[in-house]
Structure formats: C-alpha cells, structure tokens
Design an enzyme around this catalytic site. Sequence first.
Site, PDB file in Angstrom:
ATOM      1  N   CYS A   1      15.782  28.547   2.032  1.00 57.34           N
ATOM      2  CA  CYS A   1      16.346  27.204   2.223  1.00 57.34           C
ATOM      3  C   CYS A   1      16.227  26.710   3.661  1.00 57.34           C
ATOM      4  O   CYS A   1      16.656  25.591   3.961  1.00 57.34           O
ATOM      5  CB  CYS A   1      17.805  27.213   1.799  1.00 57.34           C
ATOM      6  SG  CYS A   1      18.044  28.115   0.259  1.00 57.34           S
TER       7      CYS A   1
ATOM      8  N   HIS B   1      24.486  22.572   6.873  1.00 62.59           N
ATOM      9  CA  HIS B   1      23.733  23.096   5.714  1.00 62.59           C
ATOM     10  C   HIS B   1      24.581  22.871   4.465  1.00 62.59           C
ATOM     11  O   HIS B   1      24.089  22.429   3.431  1.00 62.59           O
ATOM     12  CB  HIS B   1      23.439  24.580   5.932  1.00 62.59           C
ATOM     13  CG  HIS B   1      22.593  25.196   4.858  1.00 62.59           C
ATOM     14  ND1 HIS B   1      21.365  24.674   4.494  1.00 62.59           N
ATOM     15  CD2 HIS B   1      22.803  26.261   4.043  1.00 62.59           C
ATOM     16  CE1 HIS B   1      20.837  25.425   3.536  1.00 62.59           C
ATOM     17  NE2 HIS B   1      21.691  26.378   3.228  1.00 62.59           N
TER      18      HIS B   1
ATOM     19  N   HIS C   1      20.961  20.312  -3.194  1.00 64.84           N
ATOM     20  CA  HIS C   1      20.260  21.265  -2.336  1.00 64.84           C
ATOM     21  C   HIS C   1      18.775  21.237  -2.688  1.00 64.84           C
ATOM     22  O   HIS C   1      18.402  21.606  -3.805  1.00 64.84           O
ATOM     23  CB  HIS C   1      20.828  22.671  -2.536  1.00 64.84           C
ATOM     24  CG  HIS C   1      20.377  23.672  -1.509  1.00 64.84           C
ATOM     25  ND1 HIS C   1      19.319  23.446  -0.646  1.00 64.84           N
ATOM     26  CD2 HIS C   1      20.809  24.927  -1.251  1.00 64.84           C
ATOM     27  CE1 HIS C   1      19.164  24.504   0.134  1.00 64.84           C
ATOM     28  NE2 HIS C   1      20.043  25.419  -0.206  1.00 64.84           N
TER      29      HIS C   1
END
Lengths: 335, 411, 88
Positions: free
Chosen positions: B170, B303, B340
């Site tokens: 990620c 994040h 995400h």
Amino acid sequence: MNGAPGIFVHGTGAVSPAGWGVEKLCGAWRENHPLPVQELARPGWDSKLKVRHVPPPATRPEFLAHPRLRRSTAVAQYTVAAALEAIGADAAEIRSGQLQLGVVVCVLSGGVTYSRRFYEEVLRDPSTASPLLFPETVFNSPASHLASFINSDALNYTLVGDGGAFLQGLALAADWLADERVNACVVVGAEENDWIVSDALDLFAHETVHAAGAGAIYLKTAASGAAAELGRITDAFSFTGRQNRAEAVRQMRAQLPACAPGGLFSIEQARAIFGEAFTASAAWTCVAACEAVRRGKAPSVVSVPGRHQQAIGAQFVKANDLACARRDKSAACAA
Amino acid sequence: MLFPRTQTGSRRVVVTGAGIVTALGAGWAANAAGFRAGRTAFRPVTLFDVSRQRAKIAAETDLPMRLPPSSLSPNHAKRLARASKMLLLAAHQAWTQSGWRAQDDLPVVVGTTSGEMSLGETYLRDGLAFPRARRHQPSRVTHYQAQQQGLDVCSALGFSGPITIISNACASGANAIGHASDLIRRGRSERVLAGGYDALSQLTFAGFDSLQALSAAPCRPFDAARDGLTLGEGAAVLALESADVARRRGAEILGEIIGYGAATDTHHLTQPHPEGRAALAAMNAACLCARITPEEVDYINAHGTATPQNDATEAAAINRWAGATASKMPVSSTKSSIGHLLGAAGAVEALVCLMALREQFFPPQTSLEQADAACRFQIVRQPRDGRLQVAMSNSFGFGGANATLIFRRWQ
Amino acid sequence: MNDPDPLNSQIKEMLVENLMLQTTAAEIGDDQPLFGPGSLGLDSVDALQIVVALEKNYGLKISNPQAAKKALQTVNAIAAAIREHQGK
C-alpha cells in the site's frame, strides 16, 4: 570529491537448479551444459511441461526456523538464502544496527504459487479461502521477510519487471549508496516455479524451460576486500512503439564496452543452462560475471536483452582497476 | 547511462501536470470538488460476485466508454482491462497538462500491487475450465503484467523511456513518486512521469476479507468504533520536473515536492509495530529531506485505513512526531471518501495534498462519528477552507513498507 | 500418558498441515497454549486459518473473535468446541 564514489561487489549468492550456493551455479556455468529437466503436470493436459526446479537443500537452512519464514513462499526462501550468502559476515553488523542495509528485491511472478492456490480456493468458496496464504502473495513479502530476518529497517523496494529489472535494481542500489542513504545494499532477483507460469511461458516460447531460484549481489562503497567493482550500467532501453526490441538491444550493446572473448556473460547463456527464471536468470548472469572477475579474469560484460520489457547491460571490473584510473584522473586534475 | 552517474548537487522538484481517476470521477475538477466536500463514493460491488464474502461494498470507478485518443492501435486498445485504462486516463491528463514533447529517455515510475490482476484471474479460470481453449490466453498473459501497463503509457503518449514498477504493497504509489523526486532532485532526470494505480479484483477483495480486514459499512478512519477498511480503485499520475526547466519553459507549476522519507517496519508481515517506529522514521526522514519541522506542516493526509491496528499505530506515530503541535495539527484520511486504493493510494493522496495546497482547503472526513481517544490531533470533520503552505502524506503497507511525502504550495 | 484421543490427534494434524508448522503433530501438547508468550507461537493470521479449517473439516462456524479466542486456547479447548458443536 569529483563524481560519484566507486560501488564495489562485496559478496554474491545464488540458489538455482544447480543447487544452493554460488559454487554450484558457477560450476554449472563453466560446464555450460543444459541441466536436467523435470516434468510438471498442469490441469487438463496429459502432456507435461518442462521445468527446472531448485533441488532440495542438502541440510535444512536454519533461517527457516525463523517465525517469519514458517509460512513463506518458495520465492521468499530463495530470496533470503541468496541474500544471506551474498551478505556473508556483515550480517552480524547489520543485525546489530551498526550497518544500515538497503534491500532491493526484483521479481516477475513473485509469490505466484500461493496466489494461484488462493484464487483456486476463492473460486471454490470465498468464505473459506485461506487467510494464511493471502499476505504471502503480496509482491514485497520476500523483501519484507528478508528485512525482518536480518533486522534491517532501512530503504526496502520491490521492483517488478522482466530480467532487466535486476540491473535496474543494481542501479537503484548504486544511487542509494552514492547518496549515503544506506551503508550497504543487497540486490536480489528471484522467481519460483508454478504450472501457471510455465503454461504461460509455453504459449510464447514453447521450447523454453521455466526455472526457479534467486541470485543476489551485495554492494558497498568501500574498495578494500571487494570481489569486483561495478564498472557500468547502460540505460534501460524499453521496447515501445517508438523503439522496438531489436533497436533497444542495439542501443544497449552500443553503450557496452568491448570485452575479451569469454568476458561476455549473457542472460541467453543462463537461459540455456538453467532455464528462463527472468530476474533470477539476470542475477545468475551477473553473479557468474562477478565471480569471473574475482578469480582474476578480464573485466566481464553482462548483456540482458529482456523478453518483453527492456534491454539493459552492465560491466564488472577488478576491484582496483577503476580506483587507480580515478586516482590518476584526480591526480592529473591536481597537477 | 544508469551508472556511473556524474551529476551531483540538489534540484527543486515541481509538478507541472496531474491526472486522476477515482470513484469520485475522472480529472482534477471532479476529484477536488469531491474531496473538498468530503463526498463518499461507496456502493455495492458490481465487478464480481461477493455473495459469499462478509463485506459487500467498495469504491468502484465508472470508466468512460472510450479512451482518450492515443497512438495505441485500436486492436491493442481493445485488449486493455480496467487497471490499464485507469492508468492511461490519468497519464493522458497529466501529459496533456504538462505540455511535454515526446522524447526517448523520459522515465516512467509507477506503483501497483496487482497490475491487471483481473486478466490473471481469467487466465486461471479458463486454464482450469477450458484448458485447450488457448486463443485469448496469450493477450491475457501480456496485459496482466505490470510492466506492460508502463509500456502502454509510453506507446499511447508516443514517447519512450525506462519503466520502473515499484510494488511495496500500500506504499507503492508514494514510493514511486518519492523515487521519481529522488531522480530529479539528484539531477539524474529532468522529467519523470510518476504515479500509482490498482483496480479492484476478486482475489484481492477475497484476500482482505479472509483476513477480516474489511468493514461491512463504509470505513471510518480514526473512529473509536472503526472495524476495518473499505477497498477502492483508481489511478493518479504526476508530471514531475526540475523547477529550473519548468520555469525556463514557462510551465504552470501546480506545487512542489520538498520531502520524501521511507523506512521498513520489521514487526509483522501484516501488522505494524504498535509504537509505529517505522512510520515515525519515515515522517522524520521526509522532514529532514524537506528541511522543515512539524510546526511548519499545515495538514496531514494520513494513511488512515480504518483498521484497528493501523490507525492506532499511526496516531501514536503522529502524536510523537508532532509533539507540542499535535493538538492543533489538522489531519484527515481521504480513504473515508474513496476507500483504500492499495498501490494507487500513495499517488492519489499525494495529489489530494497538491489540490488542498493549490485550492486552499482541508479535505474532511464527513463520516467520522467519534474520534479514537488515541488521536491527540484535530481530525478535519467538516469542509473547511484555510491557509495551507505545507502538506504531508503518509502511506504505510503490508510487509512494513512506510513512506511519507511532503509538498509545498508554489507561489 | 493416557492413550491419545483420536480427535486431539486429528486436530494436531490439522494444525501442522494448515499452519505449515515445523513441529510434528505428536510434539504439540494437549494443554499447551497455542498463543502468546511461551506457547506454540501462533499469531492472529494462524487464528483466522484455524477458524477456516474448523469450518471446512468439522462444519464448526466461529463467527466472532472473542469466541475464537476462548475456543482456540489449546488443542483440548478446540476439541471441546468441536464436541459441543457436534452435540456430543
């Protein structure tokens, strides 16, 4: 200081169809005969695929006892084995935090066996697909396991690409070292076997044998004790609409210096002896080239015409050849 | 030559083009408006069957029927699937805005976790169900691989150059933009096309669901009652350039990248260390590179995945990093709007920071109900304009990949 | 040592296979803690994998993490949960 510092090879490592360790790799390279092939079944076909597996290690590597490696894929285990061999005695300084190690792992298929197994389970029933498999399928899990095993919290990239990605990894490591962002850097090319990759390769190059394993090169900026020095890495010439593969390979070769007979190490040799393992084949080619230089041979040139992405090449020289030239040049400037 | 490099010294890195595709829409305007209002873009998954999954929703993008004009042959364009199309759309927007001319050594650096995973899935399904039906399989193999998406960007826009694909889970998108800024800062390239992309796929959705990491409802980052992330998809591409070259050619500058830091968390393959030491190290390294202190940061795009562990760890790291300024530090996770995006997250969230700086707004998390007590900073909950000079973006991921980027408004 | 309970041995084989353990089934104690310090050293991903394996092998569905934490302490605890599910 005029220009970038020298970048030196302080260790090499290899896991290949010839076995575990650089000697096995270089022995097979010198004999220059295709290694024995094994057969791999694939669903729906009676005919078998031709592959070359990594033979089981004579003794079980002790790093497999580390909790992080218990559930790891073959490509992760090859990555750790090759990297540890290349890093050698420096592992203690890295683990204690004295030496900041950069990690670059280059893959094409990555953890493809777990990915294929996990998706097969999803096709059967998503609600009972194995959670244990999924995290290991992520491309950077081999690099993550290596960093955890050797306690390195510094820069850590996983690059995806064809064989040439390994040389891009060497150039990246050289940049990090020149910028002093790490004290040392290990670059690994790794690939594992699975019928789905061999099946795919069969579509494009029927006679090509898919192979597995890993190769690693450990770089630092200190000259003393080095096995070889990085002389040059050509630009990476991509195969695009403007520049096809033949043109890209020609431009790559034009940036490579001439070399003595026997001084050329090409990924095509690696494919013939070991098989097509993409980034691992490129890594084995560079390891063989470095070992030749370490044993006193003339500088070796590495040529990696990739299969479908780029052409890129490199040169490795004896550890102090360039250093003298650099000293003379600086001496000449000082005069 | 990639080695030896002769350039030394340091150059400023600016952005002269930006492209984006998310569930909020395609292009800067639609996305900036969506992030400014804190719009959320989740819906039941339509791309694959989720009847046997716990989670049922995601932030899917609606792709335009036709790709922008490009040098790809119609036949080639026909074989592209979602991830390739998203990347090409974003790259085309950035390329057009930058005004760059085609050349032969323009690097492309992109982050992705899955490449064109859906074609890999189809290849396996057909390989199992109809092993002898081989006609369509070769093109699936070609277009599945991440480097093919990079090559397609070059061929579509008519230039050539080295393709670097970074797959750091990620953090991939942030590492890609960070690496590209390194190349320019060190004089190794004058221009780089950099970004990140990932499309939703059944394998990845089932993977996160098997780890019980997905929430049944739209994710609520930093919420005390948060219970998991929501997946999204999309792409963001930036045209990065050295400030001198951009100014000399009179290009419009959208913002400046002043800092990049990265570190590795060796605690566990999927969970961060509770203290968030690697997150702290990444933020500190980015500040060192940017030569700024926490007081100078006006906004953090966290994040913030909305999993119990990530947000707790990130909160601890931000609290420690911000120190005395924590209580006044505006923070938000735009994953509350678009989910995400995995390999694209770092690139899209970098662009969110550039939008916030250029249009002077703080992107809110309108779905937050009650902030986790661990957050000693201010979570932006309602749309708010303001004066922003410096914005920071965090991206952390599986395998302990931690990366932070810092941007400054270009006057 | 009383004679090994067949269900316990089955569970131990299931653990070794599903979790790729490097110990043999026989080496796992019936009351040995599976999680936490000084235990077999399993983590949250292993716990999720056991929950999936129990559903596949025994049809036992453990829906929430709290129930899982209780049922997966040791091999004996898992056996008890299976027996309870099978109405023994």
